[in-house]
Design a protein around this motif. Sequence first.
Motif, mmCIF file in Angstrom:
data_model
loop_
_atom_site.group_PDB
_atom_site.id
_atom_site.type_symbol
_atom_site.label_atom_id
_atom_site.label_comp_id
_atom_site.label_asym_id
_atom_site.label_seq_id
_atom_site.Cartn_x
_atom_site.Cartn_y
_atom_site.Cartn_z
ATOM 1 N N PHE A 6 49.080 47.409 50.032
ATOM 2 C CA PHE A 6 48.026 47.322 49.651
ATOM 3 C C PHE A 6 47.292 46.498 49.098
ATOM 4 O O PHE A 6 47.748 45.575 48.448
ATOM 5 C CB PHE A 6 47.914 48.476 48.461
ATOM 6 N N VAL A 7 45.827 45.933 49.557
ATOM 7 C CA VAL A 7 45.076 44.868 49.205
ATOM 8 C C VAL A 7 44.081 45.703 48.388
ATOM 9 O O VAL A 7 43.254 46.238 48.946
ATOM 10 C CB VAL A 7 44.479 44.037 50.453
ATOM 11 N N ASP A 8 43.756 45.192 47.323
ATOM 12 C CA ASP A 8 42.657 45.448 46.174
ATOM 13 C C ASP A 8 41.218 44.912 46.922
ATOM 14 O O ASP A 8 41.285 43.573 46.919
ATOM 15 C CB ASP A 8 43.050 44.985 44.889
ATOM 16 N N PRO A 9 40.426 45.818 47.334
ATOM 17 C CA PRO A 9 39.146 45.105 47.834
ATOM 18 C C PRO A 9 38.414 44.419 47.057
ATOM 19 O O PRO A 9 37.774 43.547 47.391
ATOM 20 C CB PRO A 9 38.524 46.621 48.522
ATOM 21 N N VAL A 10 38.406 44.692 45.905
ATOM 22 C CA VAL A 10 37.727 44.001 44.921
ATOM 23 C C VAL A 10 38.278 42.637 44.411
ATOM 24 O O VAL A 10 37.432 41.428 44.723
ATOM 25 C CB VAL A 10 37.668 44.649 43.568
ATOM 26 N N LYS A 11 39.739 42.569 44.417
ATOM 27 C CA LYS A 11 40.011 41.351 44.309
ATOM 28 C C LYS A 11 40.160 40.214 45.536
ATOM 29 O O LYS A 11 39.961 39.158 45.348
ATOM 30 C CB LYS A 11 41.752 41.613 43.901
ATOM 31 N N LEU A 12 40.129 41.188 46.740
ATOM 32 C CA LEU A 12 39.819 40.292 47.857
ATOM 33 C C LEU A 12 38.570 39.575 48.061
ATOM 34 O O LEU A 12 38.333 38.493 48.322
ATOM 35 C CB LEU A 12 40.424 41.360 48.880
ATOM 36 N N SER A 13 37.541 40.399 47.616
ATOM 37 C CA SER A 13 36.279 39.852 47.648
ATOM 38 C C SER A 13 35.904 38.841 46.801
ATOM 39 O O SER A 13 35.391 37.795 46.883
ATOM 40 C CB SER A 13 35.350 41.084 47.295
ATOM 41 N N LEU A 14 36.627 39.037 45.416
ATOM 42 C CA LEU A 14 36.555 38.005 44.528
ATOM 43 C C LEU A 14 37.106 36.658 44.894
ATOM 44 O O LEU A 14 36.463 35.347 44.766
ATOM 45 C CB LEU A 14 36.966 38.481 43.100
ATOM 46 N N LEU A 15 38.477 36.678 45.509
ATOM 47 C CA LEU A 15 39.048 35.657 46.075
ATOM 48 C C LEU A 15 38.426 34.827 46.994
ATOM 49 O O LEU A 15 38.244 33.684 47.134
ATOM 50 C CB LEU A 15 40.450 35.708 46.136
ATOM 51 N N GLY A 16 37.833 35.749 48.092
ATOM 52 C CA GLY A 16 37.075 35.367 48.899
ATOM 53 C C GLY A 16 35.737 34.311 48.693
ATOM 54 O O GLY A 16 35.765 33.407 49.182
ATOM 55 N N HIS A 17 35.085 35.081 47.714
ATOM 56 C CA HIS A 17 33.888 34.108 47.362
ATOM 57 C C HIS A 17 34.340 33.084 46.573
ATOM 58 O O HIS A 17 33.608 32.102 46.563
ATOM 59 C CB HIS A 17 33.029 35.105 46.398
ATOM 60 N N ARG A 18 35.465 32.980 45.503
ATOM 61 C CA ARG A 18 35.827 31.964 45.081
ATOM 62 C C ARG A 18 36.357 30.958 45.966
ATOM 63 O O ARG A 18 35.968 29.699 45.704
ATOM 64 C CB ARG A 18 36.940 32.355 44.190
#
Length: 286
Positions: free
Chosen positions: A142-154
Amino acid sequence: MVQEPDDGDFKGRFIDDYQREHGFTIPNRRVIIDQTRVRLIAVASTGSGSKLKQGGQHTPTEPVAISQTYFEDVGFTDVDIYNLPLSPGMIISRPSIVIDSTAGVTIVIEPSCTATVTEDLDLEIHVENRANASADKESEDFVDPVKLSLLGHRFMGIAEQMGRTLQRTAISTNIKERLDFSCALFDQTGGLVANAPHVPVHLGSMQDAVRYQIRKLKDSWLEGEVIMTNHPIAGGSHLPDVTIITPVYESGKPTFFVASRGHEADIGGLTPGSMPPFSVNLDEEG
C-alpha cells in the motif's frame, strides 16, 4: 529584495547579498533601484458580532439538497448539501458537501469525519482514527497517496533549487541567461527520481549518464569524488553539454546521486562554440 539595514546602507547590504547568492561581485557597477516596497504591520481585532453566545439558541442550517456521492471506503451514499453561511455551533456528523458560492469553494466532509461550526463561523473538521483499516492498506504494497505526493514535490523542489542555485552562481551567459542547463535526482541504481522542468534533451539522457558511471566505477567511487563527463557513448548529448555527477553518501555508501548538465560556450572544437556544421568526426567538436 533588500530589507532596510540597521545602518541604513542599502547599497552595502545589496552588494553583500549579491556576493552571497552569486559568488562574485562587479566592482564600480552602478546599482539601479528597480522598485520600492513598503510593508505595514498592524494588529487586527476579532469582532464579536459572530461569536456564539453562551446558552443561546441557534437553529441548525437545513441542507438545500441531498445527493448521491461516491467515497472510496463506503461506495455511493447520501450526502447533505449546504450553502454557507452555517449556524454557529452546528455539528455535521454525516457525509456532507458545503458550498461557498461567493468564494467558489467546495468543502467535502467525508465519512468518519465530523464538522463543527465555531463561534467565528469557521468550519472545524475532526477526522476519526481509522483503527479498523482494511488489511490491504496495512500491507507493504500500500502506498499512501498523501505521502507519495509530499515526497514527490519535495524531490522536485530539490531539483528546482539546484537549478536556481546554478543559475545564480554561474557567470556563463549560456547558464545565467539562456538557461541551457538541467538538474535532477537519481536513486542508488541511477534511476531518475525527480527532475526540474528544464531542457528535455538533457533530462532524457542524464539517467544513462549516471548509470554508465555507476557500471564503470562500481565500488571504486570514493566519498567526496565528483564525476564530470560529456562523451555521447556515456549518456552524453553533444560535447558542449557537460554533466556533473555527485553521489550523496550515508554510512559509507552512495544512497542517491544528484546531477547537473550545462552547455559550455566552447569545448575546443574546430569553430567557436564547438559545433562545426561540417564536422564528420567527434573529435572535431572538441
